[in-house]
Design an enzyme around this catalytic site. Structure first.
Site, PDB file in Angstrom:
ATOM      1  N   ARG A 120       0.839  -1.203   0.000  1.00  0.00           N
ATOM      2  CA  ARG A 120       0.000   0.000   0.000  1.00  0.00           C
ATOM      3  C   ARG A 120       0.876   1.256   0.000  1.00  0.00           C
ATOM      4  NH1 ARG A 120      -0.935   4.862   2.387  1.00  0.00           N
ATOM      5  NH2 ARG A 120      -0.666   3.944   4.452  1.00  0.00           N
ATOM      6  N   ASP A 121       1.520   1.545   1.117  1.00  0.00           N
ATOM      7  CA  ASP A 121       2.338   2.755   1.176  1.00  0.00           C
ATOM      8  C   ASP A 121       3.600   2.608   0.331  1.00  0.00           C
ATOM      9  OD1 ASP A 121       2.718   5.335   1.932  1.00  0.00           O
ATOM     10  OD2 ASP A 121       3.034   4.948   4.051  1.00  0.00           O
ATOM     11  N   TYR A 143      -6.183   5.763  11.144  1.00  0.00           N
ATOM     12  CA  TYR A 143      -4.984   6.576  10.946  1.00  0.00           C
ATOM     13  C   TYR A 143      -5.278   8.019  11.347  1.00  0.00           C
ATOM     14  CZ  TYR A 143      -1.892   3.604   8.040  1.00  0.00           C
ATOM     15  OH  TYR A 143      -1.023   2.642   7.574  1.00  0.00           O
ATOM     16  N   GLU A 168      -3.882  11.011  10.165  1.00  0.00           N
ATOM     17  CA  GLU A 168      -2.992  11.587   9.162  1.00  0.00           C
ATOM     18  C   GLU A 168      -2.394  12.907   9.653  1.00  0.00           C
ATOM     19  OE1 GLU A 168      -2.975  12.582   4.365  1.00  0.00           O
ATOM     20  OE2 GLU A 168      -4.859  12.665   5.476  1.00  0.00           O
ATOM     21  N   THR A 189       3.567  11.504   9.005  1.00  0.00           N
ATOM     22  CA  THR A 189       3.212  11.552   7.582  1.00  0.00           C
ATOM     23  C   THR A 189       4.266  12.243   6.732  1.00  0.00           C
ATOM     24  OG1 THR A 189       0.887  11.558   8.204  1.00  0.00           O
ATOM     25  CG2 THR A 189       1.407  12.246   5.955  1.00  0.00           C
ATOM     26  N   HIS A 197       3.916   4.802  12.593  1.00  0.00           N
ATOM     27  CA  HIS A 197       4.156   4.713  11.149  1.00  0.00           C
ATOM     28  C   HIS A 197       5.189   5.788  10.800  1.00  0.00           C
ATOM     29  CE1 HIS A 197       2.488   4.181   6.897  1.00  0.00           C
ATOM     30  NE2 HIS A 197       3.129   5.345   6.780  1.00  0.00           N
ATOM     31  N   HIS A 220       8.127   7.770   8.583  1.00  0.00           N
ATOM     32  CA  HIS A 220       8.688   8.087   7.266  1.00  0.00           C
ATOM     33  C   HIS A 220      10.137   8.525   7.436  1.00  0.00           C
ATOM     34  CE1 HIS A 220       5.500   7.775   4.146  1.00  0.00           C
ATOM     35  NE2 HIS A 220       4.734   7.707   5.229  1.00  0.00           N
TER      36      HIS A 220
END
Length: 507
Positions: free
Chosen positions: A14-15, A142, A144, A177, A205, A207
């Site tokens: 997905r990501d 989530y 975001e 994000t 999550h 990045h």
């Protein structure tokens, strides 16, 4: 002490698919999903975004059909949207059973993108969660832009968490994000939240915009996080996500209080398969899965490894289904070469080893990569060159080839201690070289061996482009001789083979 279990959720499908230029086919998605759950044994996978395309729908449908036969339906998640039930309808048709509902984790996103109040957003989220439950679909949410929310609108984040903690959700997913967190912020924000809401499962999550994703993962674990989101090879938007392999290695080696279920020995094979499917190349120096990370280049390191593994650390390649290698190049020492010879079952005396080492260093100076498979040919070439006295040497030569002009060579050679220079043209660079050589031999009234066959090839078994092997067959005094030259340039290799033949004839 009882070890704390951390869930690993892989979001490569997905990501990770948001990596620029990457798109998996339905068949590729199914293969990767099967490997992630059955081979690598991650806890969960996020495989798609709802309503994106027909191909995405077919991919999810195929994975869910397989998952039902394995009892994995609760391990497979799909990103959904607050869209008045459209995502839920899509989920029902695809067979997916767990939604990761995308909601706003910062006031900035809420006000400027949705143009809604917190109360309006919360009401719509509650409707989406209730509709999912009615249709047998579990919900994670989530937040975001949560990291920016904590930086700039923490009151809103806590207002949201107070609301969502009253809803029937399985997990709350906290994404960085835009990759703006530093480790100290990660620890502070997550520890505050996990202490305030001790009965809720939180995922982090990360990045990797500042190359801090793995550091942030470590701090999130220390702060009490319950799950982590990762991708194979660190794929993802912009600089990508926290890489699965590095995350697993760091947890296993530096966090003994934590347990995860990922199978380390399968990390490399899955990584290479994803590389093949995506065309997204793994940097050679990427930790754990890069081509070079278990390769010692400096000779001093190989020597140290011979003396009680002085340059080993806990990242032993066998853990990841790999082998340690010793590179051959300009920084190679005898120890590097000995390590490679051992693997080939070969052994040289010290004097011969010095000669071979020098030849490899010369190739390294030309920025050529020499492989283990090249070694037998280098050994043969170097040691064969010293089987006779060198009465004839090519001191220097200039090869030229320009469009519209005949190739030419200027040759300077030493014969019996005398230096002779000659120039000639020909149909190619080597032909010009031989014509210059023929002039010298004619002037000396010496018979020049006759070239009767000329073959060029990469040495059999070699896996590099460092070496070109030229084998020339000569006729001299009624007998045939073969000489070979080895170099990165085929003309130079032919010149080396020629010098060998002239010395055979002179001896």
């Amino acid at each position: 002490m009882e070890r704390r279990k951390i869930e690993i959720m892989d979001t490569t499908l997905r990501d990770g698919e948001q990596t620029s230029g990457v798109s998996f086919s339905a068949a590729e998605k199914l293969t990767i999903a099967q490997l992630l759950l059955e081979e690598l044994k991650v806890d969960r996978i996020e495989i798609a975004s709802a309503r994106v395309s027909e191909g995405e729908f077919e991919g999810v449908k195929g994975i869910m059909s397989w998952a039902e036969t394995k009892g994995f339906t609760d391990k497979i998640e799909v990103l959904t949207f607050v869209d008045k039930g459209l995502s839920i309808e899509w989920m029902k048709k695809s067979g997916a059973k767990v939604q990761n509902l995308l909601t706003k984790g910062s006031l900035n996103h809420l006000v400027h993108q949705l143009k809604k109040t917190p109360e309006q957003h919360f009401a719509e989220i509650a409707e989406s969660i209730a509709l999912a439950a009615e249709n047998g679909i579990a919900t994670n949410v989530y937040l975001e832009d949560w990291s920016n929310g904590m930086h700039h609108s923490p009151d809103y984040v806590y207002q949201y968490l107070d609301f969502i903690s009253t809803q029937p959700v399985k997990r709350i997913l906290l994404p960085d994000t835009l990759g703006v967190l530093i480790p100290s912020d990660t620890f502070e924000f997550i520890s505050t939240i996990t202490q305030k809401y001790p009965n809720i499962h939180f995922d982090f999550h990360a990045h990797n915009d500042y190359d801090l994703s793995v550091s942030n993962v470590m701090e999130a674990i220390k702060a009490g996080i319950h799950g982590l989101h990762v991708t194979v090879n660190g794929m993802g938007e912009r600089a990508g996500n926290a890489p699965l392999a590095s995350t697993v290695a760091v947890i296993n080696d530096f966090m003994p209080e934590i347990t995860i279920g990922v199978k380390e020995t399968s990390l490399y094979s899955v990584s290479k398969l994803v590389e093949a499917f995506t065309g997204y190349r793994i940097p050679a120096n990427k930790p754990i899965v890069g081509d070079n990370v278990f390769t010692q280049t400096a000779g001093i390191h190989a020597d140290g490894d011979n003396k009680k593994n002085l340059y080993f650390n806990d990242l032993l390649p066998e853990r990841f289904g790999r082998k340690r290698q010793y590179a051959l190049g300009k920084t190679s020492g005898k120890a590097n070469i000995e390590k490679n010879l051992q693997e080939l079952g070969l052994k040289l005396n010290n004097e011969d080893l010095k000669l071979v080492t020098q030849r490899i260093i010369e190739l390294g100076d030309k920025k050529e990569t020499v492989t283990k498979e090249d070694l037998p040919y280098i050994i043969s070439d170097v040691l064969g060159s010293h089987a006779y006295e060198e009465k004839i040497t090519f001191e220097s030569y200039l090869l030229s080839h320009a469009k519209g002009m005949r190739p030419s060579t200027t040759l300077c050679m030493k014969m019996d201690g005398h230096v002779i220079e000659e120039h000639a043209q020909g149909d190619g660079q080597f032909d010009a070289f031989m014509n210059a050589l023929a002039k010298i031999y004619k002037s000396k009234k010496i018979e020049l061996p006759k070239l009767i066959d000329y073959a060029v090839r990469i040495p059999p078994g070699s896996s590099s482009d460092a070496l070109c092997e030229t084998v020339i067959t000569w006729l001299f005094e009624g007998k045939e001789y073969k000489t070979r030259g080895l170099d990165s340039d085929q003309t130079v290799a032919a010149i080396i083979a020629t010098q060998k033949m002239l010395n055979v004839a002179a001896n």
